[in-house]
Structure formats: C-alpha cells, structure tokens
Design a protein around this motif. Structure first.
Motif, PDB file in Angstrom:
ATOM      1  N   LEU A   3       0.652  -1.304  -0.022  1.00 21.02           N
ATOM      2  CA  LEU A   3       0.359  -0.159   0.178  1.00 21.02           C
ATOM      3  C   LEU A   3       0.698   1.612   0.047  1.00 21.02           C
ATOM      4  N   LEU A   4       1.866   1.002   0.898  1.00 19.92           N
ATOM      5  CA  LEU A   4       2.380   2.619   0.778  1.00 19.92           C
ATOM      6  C   LEU A   4       3.690   2.695  -0.703  1.00 19.92           C
ATOM      7  N   SER A   5       3.924   2.073  -1.467  1.00 21.16           N
ATOM      8  CA  SER A   5       4.391   2.254  -2.437  1.00 21.16           C
ATOM      9  C   SER A   5       3.130   1.889  -4.082  1.00 21.16           C
ATOM     10  N   SER A   6       2.110   2.652  -3.434  1.00 17.65           N
ATOM     11  CA  SER A   6       1.368   2.703  -4.903  1.00 17.65           C
ATOM     12  C   SER A   6       0.618   3.490  -5.307  1.00 17.65           C
ATOM     13  N   GLU A   7       0.136   3.761  -5.918  1.00 11.24           N
ATOM     14  CA  GLU A   7      -1.271   4.367  -6.656  1.00 11.24           C
ATOM     15  C   GLU A   7      -2.357   4.829  -5.541  1.00 11.24           C
ATOM     16  N   ARG A   8      -2.412   3.168  -5.151  1.00 10.33           N
ATOM     17  CA  ARG A   8      -3.421   3.462  -3.998  1.00 10.33           C
ATOM     18  C   ARG A   8      -3.191   4.673  -2.421  1.00 10.33           C
ATOM     19  N   ILE A   9      -2.824   4.231  -2.224  1.00  6.68           N
ATOM     20  CA  ILE A   9      -2.436   5.109  -1.129  1.00  6.68           C
ATOM     21  C   ILE A   9      -2.647   6.833  -1.419  1.00  6.68           C
ATOM     22  N   LYS A  10      -2.248   7.196  -2.842  1.00 10.18           N
ATOM     23  CA  LYS A  10      -1.997   8.902  -3.254  1.00 10.18           C
ATOM     24  C   LYS A  10      -3.525   9.163  -2.857  1.00 10.18           C
ATOM     25  N   VAL A  11      -4.840   8.066  -3.199  1.00 14.98           N
ATOM     26  CA  VAL A  11      -5.987   7.808  -3.665  1.00 14.98           C
ATOM     27  C   VAL A  11      -6.325   8.021  -1.904  1.00 14.98           C
ATOM     28  N   MET A  50      -5.364  11.830   0.023  1.00 15.76           N
ATOM     29  CA  MET A  50      -5.764  12.849  -0.137  1.00 15.76           C
ATOM     30  C   MET A  50      -7.708  12.701  -0.269  1.00 15.76           C
ATOM     31  N   LEU A  51      -8.358  11.313  -0.175  1.00 17.67           N
ATOM     32  CA  LEU A  51      -9.488  11.072   0.761  1.00 17.67           C
ATOM     33  C   LEU A  51      -9.700  12.139   2.150  1.00 17.67           C
ATOM     34  N   ALA A  52      -8.318  11.123   2.687  1.00 19.08           N
ATOM     35  CA  ALA A  52      -7.885  11.607   4.267  1.00 19.08           C
ATOM     36  C   ALA A  52      -7.809  13.663   3.987  1.00 19.08           C
ATOM     37  N   PHE A  53      -7.300  13.892   3.261  1.00 12.46           N
ATOM     38  CA  PHE A  53      -6.564  14.910   3.601  1.00 12.46           C
ATOM     39  C   PHE A  53      -8.191  15.606   3.250  1.00 12.46           C
ATOM     40  N   ILE A  66      -6.467  12.719  -9.045  1.00 15.67           N
ATOM     41  CA  ILE A  66      -6.753  11.323  -9.083  1.00 15.67           C
ATOM     42  C   ILE A  66      -8.063  11.201 -10.122  1.00 15.67           C
ATOM     43  N   SER A  67      -7.763   9.885 -10.216  1.00 16.36           N
ATOM     44  CA  SER A  67      -9.436   9.351 -10.880  1.00 16.36           C
ATOM     45  C   SER A  67     -10.409   8.737 -10.755  1.00 16.36           C
ATOM     46  N   LYS A  68     -11.210   8.881 -10.718  1.00 14.26           N
ATOM     47  CA  LYS A  68     -12.572   7.707 -10.144  1.00 14.26           C
ATOM     48  C   LYS A  68     -12.618   6.740 -10.349  1.00 14.26           C
ATOM     49  N   ASP A  69     -11.358   5.676 -11.306  1.00 11.72           N
ATOM     50  CA  ASP A  69     -11.631   4.827 -10.757  1.00 11.72           C
ATOM     51  C   ASP A  69      -9.855   3.632 -11.217  1.00 11.72           C
ATOM     52  N   PRO A  70      -9.173   3.175 -11.091  1.00 12.58           N
ATOM     53  CA  PRO A  70      -7.949   2.428 -11.201  1.00 12.58           C
ATOM     54  C   PRO A  70      -8.170   2.531 -13.049  1.00 12.58           C
TER      55      PRO A  70
END
Length: 524
Positions: free
Chosen positions: A105-113, A116-119, A289-293
């Motif tokens: 998770l920490l080295s992926s695009e998912r962590i960016k999503v 940004m959700l957390a922010f 960010i995109s709506k889906d991967p």
C-alpha cells in the motif's frame, strides 16, 4: 476452480523449472493434447538446460516479477481466456499478482488516493468544528442560551440530513471523484462566506450553515465509493481507516487552530483559512486522482491487476434506475448498519459539539485549554482507527470469518465508549476527564472496521446508496443529540443525564448489531 489451481501450478512450475515435465503432464486442467505437448517440450528444455535456474528458483531467488510475466506469457501463448474464472490463466494470474512486488500500500497509487481522501475528509470535519469553538464567544456576545446555541450548531445538520441519499446515488452512478469534488467546492465556498453571512443576519447565517451541511453530506458516500473502486477487499478496512484518520485529525486541526486564528485575525480568520485550503485541495484532487484505477494515467499494470484480483469478479455496473430502497430496507443487516450509524453519530456529535463547552463550563478551563483537552482524543482516534483497520484485515486474511471480525470490532467500538463515558461522568479533574474522553473516542474508532466497511460487503452495487440511507439516520440522531443536549443541560443544569443516557444507548446498539449484522453479500 480446483482444476484451474492445479493447472496454474503445473504451468508456472514447468515454465520456471520448478517441477519436471512428467509432473506437469499429469496435472489436471491442461485442456488439449497439443497444448500439453507444447508445454512439455518447454518443460524438458528447462529441465535439461536450466538446472542452475531451477536450483535458484527452489532456493527462492526467482523474483515475483518473473512469476507475473510467465503467467501472462502463458496466457497469451496458449490463447487462454484471461477473464474466464475456469481457465488456468486466471488461476496463474491470481497467484502471480498476489505475490508481485511493489504492490504494498505504501508504494502504490492507492496510497495517493487514500491520502487525498484523508485530507478531504479532514477538511470536511475541520470546517464544521470551527463553530464548535466560535460558539462560545458568539454566545457571550449575543447573549444566546445553551438551547439556542445548540440550534445554531445543529443548523449544519439540517442540510447534512438531506444530501447523503442523493449523494450516494450520484456517487454510485458517476463515481465518488466527481461528487466528492463538487462537495468540497461548495462547502469551501460556504465556509468563506460564513463571516459575511453572520454580519448580515442570523437567518442568513443559518442558511449558509444549512448549505454547508448539504455539501458535506456527500463526503462519506463518496469516500466509500472511492474505496470500493480503488482497494481490494483485503485492504478496504485499512483504506477506510486512513480516510477516517484524516477525518478525525480534521477535528484536531479545527479545534486547535481555530482559537489561534481567532486570536490573531479575529472571528473571520479560521473561516477564510480553511475555505482557501479546501479550494487548493480541489485542484490537486482533479489533477492527480481518477474515479477508478482503470482510468488512472500512471498506475502500473501490476497494481491494476492486484486491485482487480481482490475485488468481486462480477462487474459492478452503474445504476441508472431508481435504487431499490424498499429492498434495501427489507433486510435486517441493513437496519443493523443504519442503527449502528445512528448510534455512532449520536455519541460522536455530543463529544464533538459539546466537549469544548463541557470543559469550559463544567471543569472550569479557559477556551484555549478546552480546545486542547477536546482535541487530544481526536488525534488518538486517528491512530486507533488505523490499528483497528489493520487488525481486522489481518484477522480476515488469517481465515477468520468476516462476520466474526465485524462483531468484534463493533463491540469494542460501542462498549468501550459506554464504559468510558461513565468514567468521564465520575470526575471533575480536567486531566482525568480528558483521559476518559480519549479512551471513549479512541475505542469508538473501532466502529470503522465494523459497520463502516460492511456496506461494501453486503451491497457492493449499492454501497453509496446504503451509506446515504444510514448517514441520513445518523444525521437525524446527531441533530437530536446536539439540540437535545443543549436543552437537557439547560433544564437539568448538568451533563450527567446526557452521558449516562448515551452510555446505555451504546450497550443496546451493540446487542442489536451482534444479533442482526452479516458479513455476506445479500444485494447483487
């Protein structure tokens, strides 16, 4: 599927020299004699000329990338249907993707999503708690009673009550990215114009607060929609925990920064600051960010396959027709989620809205100290929420039933605060009270790994709508608790009855959840 699993073992082993050709030929699921002959030839070649490679593989030096590439080469060379659940190619893909490197998770695009959700969720909470601090000097200035102050604070919830259901439906239809973006835009504008509205009339101030609530009501369903699209089932509790960690840290930033900004820039300062940050976040959201991967420009193929492999194989399509509200409300597991959300919001908004007042009036600390005492628990909640998510994912990965995990998490999330609020009610020392409050808030975060991820498990196609339904019930509970606390305190002269009532409600809600919840999909 057993044939496919056996075939993938034979295919990968033969191609990598991990097994002999005779073993591979005996594997079931290799569907044609010509295919067996072709793969056997490759296996014999590897057996005879790649002894060193075989030893290296058996020693564990072959990289996971090799497994992934071999699985995909097999699929293309043998013309296997990569999407057919009965094919060896899919079995090979499932094994290879699950072990591919670089997918943490920490080295992926998912962590960016997730970040940004957390922010975004942090901003959602920060702008709403500004008034929780500002209400104290405003009440003193305008001579508002506790009951009237509760009405002003709850006006945000009047709008928040109306938008979760349509917001969830829109998120399911168009994706959480767009709906979340519009929500942040409108609530940032509402935050910026709040000082102007307050200077004009009380009615205009209430109207702006209602509008802010309307905009923020889409945040939770949109977040859940993004998590369901971007994260495999094995990571969803962690993803929700990260997003909700930002949500809770929004409380911290709002409670701590509002007094500082007010002291330096006046009552208008925090509204302008947080509104501007919201618009800045919006630009980053749409750029990165995109709506889906599947539509993300920079995601790697490995990560995309990893996400797809960890989600329901049946495609969840956008729904155009009216959501089946009657069907959703006909099942007890839906009501278990709705009741849990309502109870969570009841306790959450009492603590969020009234604890600065509680520390100021009951425990006798000044406003800035009250903000600090009230903020510490929310920081702890962010950490405990992530721990709960990681722990629940680990239990599920180890083989524990999903329902058992959800019951454990939700029981901790409700029974913990029930006990802690009784402790809070028994002390008049600020430090001890803050400790009890921290325990209550920290343990309530375990609900994030309970009901808050259960939407995606029982209704993946309607997660946004179901979240909207439960959020509407939760918002109604929040309105009643926010306004009711003000009038009960005014009537009885203390917070004691409110805290004991809330503690009892937590216990009853735990019993209902454990009786009616499920971890299985019940809506297609």
């Amino acid at each position: 599927m057993e044939c496919a699993k056996a075939a993938h073992a034979g295919v990968l082993g033969a191609r990598l020299g991990g097994i002999g050709s005779k073993q591979f030929l005996a594997a079931p699921g290799v569907y044609s004699l010509r295919r067996r002959k072709r793969l056997a030839t490759g296996a014999r070649h590897i057996d005879s000329s790649s002894g060193n490679s075989s030893r290296n593989v058996r020693a564990g030096t072959a990289t996971r990338e090799n497994f992934l590439s071999q699985a995909q080469v097999i699929s293309s060379e043998e013309s296997l249907d990569f999407t057919d659940p009965s094919s060896a190619a899919l079995a090979a893909r499932e094994w290879a993707v699950s072990t591919a490197p670089g997918l943490s998770l920490l080295s992926s695009e998912r962590i960016k999503v997730a970040a940004m959700l957390a922010f975004g969720m942090g901003l959602c909470n920060a702008v709403r708690v500004i008034m929780s601090v500002a209400i104290v000097p405003l009440s003193a200035t305008h001579n508002w009673s506790s009951g009237f102050a509760g009405i002003i604070q709850s006006s945000f919830l009047w709008g928040y009550l109306l938008s979760p259901i349509p917001g969830g439906a829109l998120a399911d239809r168009f994706g959480g990215k767009s709906v979340m973006g519009w929500g942040v835009f409108f609530w940032s504008i509402a935050t910026l114009i709040t000082p102007w509205a307050a200077s004009r009339s009380l009615g205009l101030l209430l109207a702006v607060r209602v509008f802010m609530g309307l905009a923020e009501g889409v945040a939770m369903p949109s977040m859940n929609n993004m998590v369901s699209r971007w994260f495999p089932s094995s990571e969803r509790a962690k993803a929700v925990a990260i997003a909700m960690g930002g949500f809770h840290l929004g409380n911290v930033s709002g409670l701590l920064l509002t007094p500082i900004l007010m002291s330096r820039f006046g009552i208008d300062g925090p509204f302008y600051a947080f509104g501007t940050v919201g618009l800045a976040w919006l630009s980053l959201w749409y750029m990165h960010i995109s709506k889906d991967p599947q539509n993300h420009g920079t995601i790697t193929r490995n990560e995309l396959l990893f996400i797809q492999n960890g989600t329901d194989k049946r495609k969840v399509t956008a729904r155009v027709a009216m959501p089946p509200f009657r069907l959703l409300l006909s099942k007890l597991p839906s009501w278990a989620i709705i009741a849990a959300n309502a109870m969570n919001n009841w306790g959450y908004f009492i603590i969020l809205t009234w604890m600065p007042v509680y520390f100021n009036r009951v425990l006798g600390v000044n406003l800035k100290q009250a903000a600090w005492f009230s903020a510490v628990p929310w920081a702890t909640m962010a950490a405990s929420g992530y721990f709960a998510g990681a722990w629940s994912d680990l239990m599920i990965s180890s083989g524990m039933r999903v329902l058992t995990v959800r019951k454990i998490m939700q029981s901790i999330g409700f029974l913990g605060p029930a006990v802690a609020l009784i402790g809070l009610n028994s002390t008049r020392h600020p430090a001890i009270a803050s400790t009890w409050l921290t325990i209550a808030v920290a343990l309530s975060a375990f609900s994030q790994a309970g009901y808050l991820v259960n939407y995606q498990e029982i209704a993946p196609s309607y997660a946004g709508v179901l979240h909207g339904l439960s959020n509407t019930a939760g918002t109604f509970a929040a309105i009643v608790s926010t306004v009711g606390t003000g009038y009960l305190v005014q009537w009885l002269g203390s917070f004691q009855a409110v805290l004991l009532l809330t503690s009892g409600m937590y216990i009853v809600s735990t019993l209902f959840w454990n009786s009616c919840a499920t971890g299985e999909k019940i809506f297609d």
